[in-house]
Design a protein around this motif. Structure first.
Motif, PDB file in Angstrom:
ATOM      1  N   ARG A 180      -3.105   7.111  11.854  1.00  0.00           N
ATOM      2  CA  ARG A 180      -4.074   6.811  10.791  1.00  0.00           C
ATOM      3  C   ARG A 180      -4.689   5.491  10.918  1.00  0.00           C
ATOM      4  NH1 ARG A 180      -2.862   8.481   4.778  1.00  0.00           N
ATOM      5  NH2 ARG A 180      -5.069   8.242   4.933  1.00  0.00           N
ATOM      6  N   ASP A 181      -4.174   4.668  10.921  1.00  0.00           N
ATOM      7  CA  ASP A 181      -4.936   3.189  10.893  1.00  0.00           C
ATOM      8  C   ASP A 181      -3.779   2.370  11.841  1.00  0.00           C
ATOM      9  OD1 ASP A 181      -5.968   0.814  10.715  1.00  0.00           O
ATOM     10  OD2 ASP A 181      -6.416   1.061   8.470  1.00  0.00           O
ATOM     11  N   ALA A 182      -4.442   2.004  12.943  1.00  0.00           N
ATOM     12  CA  ALA A 182      -3.589   1.035  13.809  1.00  0.00           C
ATOM     13  C   ALA A 182      -3.685  -0.823  13.389  1.00  0.00           C
ATOM     14  CB  ALA A 182      -3.998   1.030  15.072  1.00  0.00           C
ATOM     15  N   GLU A 183      -4.341  -1.162  12.215  1.00  0.00           N
ATOM     16  CA  GLU A 183      -4.607  -2.295  11.736  1.00  0.00           C
ATOM     17  C   GLU A 183      -4.019  -2.795  10.413  1.00  0.00           C
ATOM     18  OE1 GLU A 183      -8.670  -3.267  11.891  1.00  0.00           O
ATOM     19  OE2 GLU A 183      -8.940  -2.965  13.826  1.00  0.00           O
ATOM     20  N   ALA A 184      -3.777  -1.729   9.412  1.00  0.00           N
ATOM     21  CA  ALA A 184      -3.285  -2.064   8.197  1.00  0.00           C
ATOM     22  C   ALA A 184      -1.652  -2.221   8.360  1.00  0.00           C
ATOM     23  CB  ALA A 184      -3.742  -0.970   7.258  1.00  0.00           C
ATOM     24  N   PRO A 185      -1.174  -2.940   7.667  1.00  0.00           N
ATOM     25  CA  PRO A 185       0.189  -3.278   7.902  1.00  0.00           C
ATOM     26  C   PRO A 185       1.186  -1.995   7.388  1.00  0.00           C
ATOM     27  CG  PRO A 185      -0.975  -5.161   6.769  1.00  0.00           C
ATOM     28  CD  PRO A 185      -1.713  -4.168   6.861  1.00  0.00           C
ATOM     29  N   ILE A 186       2.430  -1.907   7.895  1.00  0.00           N
ATOM     30  CA  ILE A 186       3.250  -1.118   7.316  1.00  0.00           C
ATOM     31  C   ILE A 186       4.387  -1.787   6.946  1.00  0.00           C
ATOM     32  CG2 ILE A 186       4.857   1.004   8.085  1.00  0.00           C
ATOM     33  CD1 ILE A 186       2.879   1.149  10.476  1.00  0.00           C
ATOM     34  N   PHE A 187       5.083  -1.223   5.807  1.00  0.00           N
ATOM     35  CA  PHE A 187       5.963  -1.880   5.254  1.00  0.00           C
ATOM     36  C   PHE A 187       7.276  -1.007   5.201  1.00  0.00           C
ATOM     37  CE2 PHE A 187       2.294  -3.265   3.152  1.00  0.00           C
ATOM     38  CZ  PHE A 187       2.060  -4.583   3.266  1.00  0.00           C
ATOM     39  N   ALA A 228       0.086  -1.386  14.668  1.00  0.00           N
ATOM     40  CA  ALA A 228      -0.098  -1.905  13.195  1.00  0.00           C
ATOM     41  C   ALA A 228       1.157  -2.779  13.006  1.00  0.00           C
ATOM     42  CB  ALA A 228      -0.051  -0.984  12.244  1.00  0.00           C
ATOM     43  N   PRO A 229       1.133  -3.915  12.492  1.00  0.00           N
ATOM     44  CA  PRO A 229       2.049  -4.901  11.958  1.00  0.00           C
ATOM     45  C   PRO A 229       3.084  -4.044  11.288  1.00  0.00           C
ATOM     46  CG  PRO A 229       0.151  -5.672  11.087  1.00  0.00           C
ATOM     47  CD  PRO A 229      -0.218  -4.644  11.964  1.00  0.00           C
ATOM     48  N   VAL A 230       4.619  -4.268  11.415  1.00  0.00           N
ATOM     49  CA  VAL A 230       5.491  -3.784  10.637  1.00  0.00           C
ATOM     50  C   VAL A 230       6.307  -4.813   9.903  1.00  0.00           C
ATOM     51  CG1 VAL A 230       7.493  -2.110  10.296  1.00  0.00           C
ATOM     52  CG2 VAL A 230       5.515  -1.683  12.023  1.00  0.00           C
ATOM     53  N   TYR A 231       6.260  -4.777   8.532  1.00  0.00           N
ATOM     54  CA  TYR A 231       6.730  -5.870   7.672  1.00  0.00           C
ATOM     55  C   TYR A 231       8.025  -5.375   7.153  1.00  0.00           C
ATOM     56  CZ  TYR A 231       2.461  -8.282   8.631  1.00  0.00           C
ATOM     57  OH  TYR A 231       1.467  -8.783   9.177  1.00  0.00           O
ATOM     58  N   THR A 232       9.165  -6.144   6.944  1.00  0.00           N
ATOM     59  CA  THR A 232      10.288  -5.691   5.955  1.00  0.00           C
ATOM     60  C   THR A 232      10.224  -6.504   4.770  1.00  0.00           C
ATOM     61  OG1 THR A 232      11.603  -5.511   8.152  1.00  0.00           O
ATOM     62  CG2 THR A 232      12.670  -5.752   6.219  1.00  0.00           C
ATOM     63  N   SER A 257       0.924  -1.192  -0.014  1.00  0.00           N
ATOM     64  CA  SER A 257      -0.001   0.026   0.010  1.00  0.00           C
ATOM     65  C   SER A 257       0.880   1.212   0.018  1.00  0.00           C
ATOM     66  CB  SER A 257      -0.824   0.208   1.394  1.00  0.00           C
ATOM     67  OG  SER A 257      -0.093  -0.003   2.284  1.00  0.00           O
ATOM     68  N   ASP A 258       0.267   2.253   0.287  1.00  0.00           N
ATOM     69  CA  ASP A 258       1.106   3.515   0.203  1.00  0.00           C
ATOM     70  C   ASP A 258       1.748   3.935   1.542  1.00  0.00           C
ATOM     71  OD1 ASP A 258      -1.374   3.940   1.792  1.00  0.00           O
ATOM     72  OD2 ASP A 258      -1.497   6.170   0.699  1.00  0.00           O
ATOM     73  N   ARG A 259       1.520   2.782   2.582  1.00  0.00           N
ATOM     74  CA  ARG A 259       2.052   2.791   4.246  1.00  0.00           C
ATOM     75  C   ARG A 259       3.444   2.181   3.748  1.00  0.00           C
ATOM     76  NH1 ARG A 259      -1.891   3.142   8.171  1.00  0.00           N
ATOM     77  NH2 ARG A 259      -1.117   1.526   9.355  1.00  0.00           N
ATOM     78  N   THR A 260       4.109   2.773   3.270  1.00  0.00           N
ATOM     79  CA  THR A 260       5.674   2.207   2.832  1.00  0.00           C
ATOM     80  C   THR A 260       6.678   3.215   3.333  1.00  0.00           C
ATOM     81  OG1 THR A 260       5.612   2.993   0.461  1.00  0.00           O
ATOM     82  CG2 THR A 260       4.950   0.577   0.967  1.00  0.00           C
ATOM     83  N   ILE A 261       7.666   2.712   3.820  1.00  0.00           N
ATOM     84  CA  ILE A 261       9.038   3.466   4.270  1.00  0.00           C
ATOM     85  C   ILE A 261      10.247   2.907   3.639  1.00  0.00           C
ATOM     86  CG2 ILE A 261      10.105   4.598   6.296  1.00  0.00           C
ATOM     87  CD1 ILE A 261       7.672   3.807   7.995  1.00  0.00           C
ATOM     88  N   GLY A 262      10.807   3.697   2.900  1.00  0.00           N
ATOM     89  CA  GLY A 262      12.247   3.268   2.206  1.00  0.00           C
ATOM     90  C   GLY A 262      13.169   3.226   3.204  1.00  0.00           C
ATOM     91  N   LEU A 263      14.135   2.154   3.265  1.00  0.00           N
ATOM     92  CA  LEU A 263      15.290   2.169   4.084  1.00  0.00           C
ATOM     93  C   LEU A 263      16.578   2.016   3.175  1.00  0.00           C
ATOM     94  CD1 LEU A 263      16.455   2.193   6.891  1.00  0.00           C
ATOM     95  CD2 LEU A 263      16.114  -0.198   7.080  1.00  0.00           C
TER      96      LEU A 263
END
Length: 429
Positions: A218-225, A251-255, A190-196
């Motif tokens: 914003r949303d405590a359930e949708a995943p963050i990447f 919210a779950p944070v996935y790599t 989704s647009d809940r992405t963070i570049g590292l």
């Protein structure tokens, strides 16, 4: 005006009075004889007579003044009426003079000619003014026509521009927010992405932590990447801050590893709640490395601090792999003499460095053409595509032999770099 008649009457009365005062011839002899007999003073008689005359004169003057005042008072209204009549006569005379002048002007051929020329000039002026007004009206009509065409062209250009901009958008689509982003072998982002990407510094950690907090609000359930394209690792303290932000997120944070994750980035990948990677992505683990200066006692202290950092970060990785820290170190040097143990992601999955291997990643948030330059609001929920090297505090330079190098920013005295640097490209300042 009867003032002269009054003066004549008064004069006649005075003369009559003077005649009555003169002695008659018969009677004059007696007083003369008596006077001669009595012998009175002639000077006294003259004085007395003079005093009588002066008194009479003053009486007459006073009477005249009184009569004059009464007459002036009686004639005052007539004087005012005469003055008004005189003013009216003067005004009438002026009008008659003006009329006469106009009459003469009409009869004067030169004046008649001048008047005719004046009237002609006035007519010509009126005609010229009307023609100018007509020309101005025609010009305004032309201007309106040009404006109308210009407006039509501007609208057409704006329409074409909007159509061109619309072609740079994926119209009709929106980012997807599935709670389970894995569809078969495809990962849906989704647009809940963070570049590292690039070296991990404190600025990197602040940026990642802030965005994790924002997406949670914003949303405590949708995943963050956290998407890693190419990251050699970096600051131990900064990496640990990122790990704590990931583990503290509701919210779950996935790599997601697309190309290369080494050192601190590999630790973040392994210790995330769930990690995804392309099968040919490389993941590299090795021990901490640091360059220090000082005496032997300082070196011992530094080694002790590094051992503590290594324990806190390597133990969770080894535990996930199902081995001890010492076994983890021994395996590193067994796989590579340098201790830099790297594996392709499909093999790293067997070591539990990464959880899921995907064949496809769908970017549902890329709804605008990547080549389109668009300023982004500072508070907008946008994907971090990776800061330029200089924004992470790294300075591009050359060494004494002219070889390109990158000077790493100064670390906290208790911090250490954990990055893959076999060719010495990254150097301490």
């Amino acid at each position: 005006m009867r003032r002269p008649l009054l003066y004549s009457t008064l004069a006649i009365s005075a003369l009559a009075f003077a005649e009555e005062q003169k002695p008659k011839p018969a009677e004059a002899a007696k007083p003369a004889e008596q006077a001669a007999a009595a012998k009175p003073d002639p000077l006294e008689a003259i004085k007395a007579e003079t005093a009588k005359l002066v008194a009479e004169k003053e009486r007459i003057a006073a009477q005249i003044a009184l009569d004059q005042s009464k007459l002036d008072e009686k004639l005052a209204p007539r004087k005012r009426a005469l003055a008004e009549i005189q003013i009216q006569m003067e005004e009438m005379k002026m009008k008659l003079d003006l009329a006469e002048a106009e009459r003469r002007a009409k009869d004067d051929p030169m004046l008649v000619e001048l008047r005719r020329k004046n009237e002609k000039l006035l007519m010509e002026y009126g005609i010229a003014k009307n023609e100018a007004d007509i020309d101005g009206f025609k010009m305004r009509l032309q201007e309106n026509g040009v404006r109308s065409k210009t407006s039509a062209l501007a609208l057409q250009m704006e329409l074409q521009q909007k159509e061109s901009e619309a072609r740079s958008y994926a119209v009709g689509k929106a980012p997807a927010y599935p709670k389970d982003p894995l569809v078969g072998k495809k990962l849906v982002l989704s647009d809940r992405t963070i570049g590292l990407n690039g070296v991990i510094t404190q600025r990197t950690a602040d940026s990642v932590a802030d965005r994790i907090a924002y997406y949670n609000n914003r949303d405590a359930e949708a995943p963050i990447f956290i998407v890693i394209d190419d990251c050699p690792g970096g600051s131990v303290m900064a990496g640990y801050k990122i790990l704590k932000a990931m583990h503290g997120s509701t919210a779950p944070v996935y790599t997601v590893v697309k190309s290369f994750a080494a050192s601190m980035a590999a630790c973040i990948t392994t210790l995330s709640k769930k990690s995804y990677a392309y099968p040919n992505a490389l993941i590299l683990h090795h021990q901490l490395s640091v360059g220090v200066m000082g005496n032997l006692t300082q070196h011992r202290e530094n080694v002790k601090e590094l051992e503590e950092w290594w324990k806190r970060l390597a133990d969770p990785v080894a535990q996930k792999m199902g081995i001890t820290r010492e076994e983890f170190i021994a395996r590193m040097y067994k796989e590579a003499s340098t201790g830099d143990w790297n594996e392709f992601a499909d093999d790293a999955q067997k070591l539990k460095w990464v959880d899921v291997i995907v064949e496809e990643i769908e970017e549902t948030a890329l709804l605008r053409h990547p080549d389109t330059v668009q300023p982004q609001p500072t508070n907008a929920p946008t994907r971090i595509s990776g800061d330029p090297l200089t924004s992470a505090g790294i300075v591009e330079s050359t060494d004494e032999r002219g070889k390109p190098i990158s000077l790493l920013p100064r670390l906290n005295p208790l911090d250490a770099y954990w990055l893959y640097n076999p060719d010495g490209y990254y150097r301490m300042q």
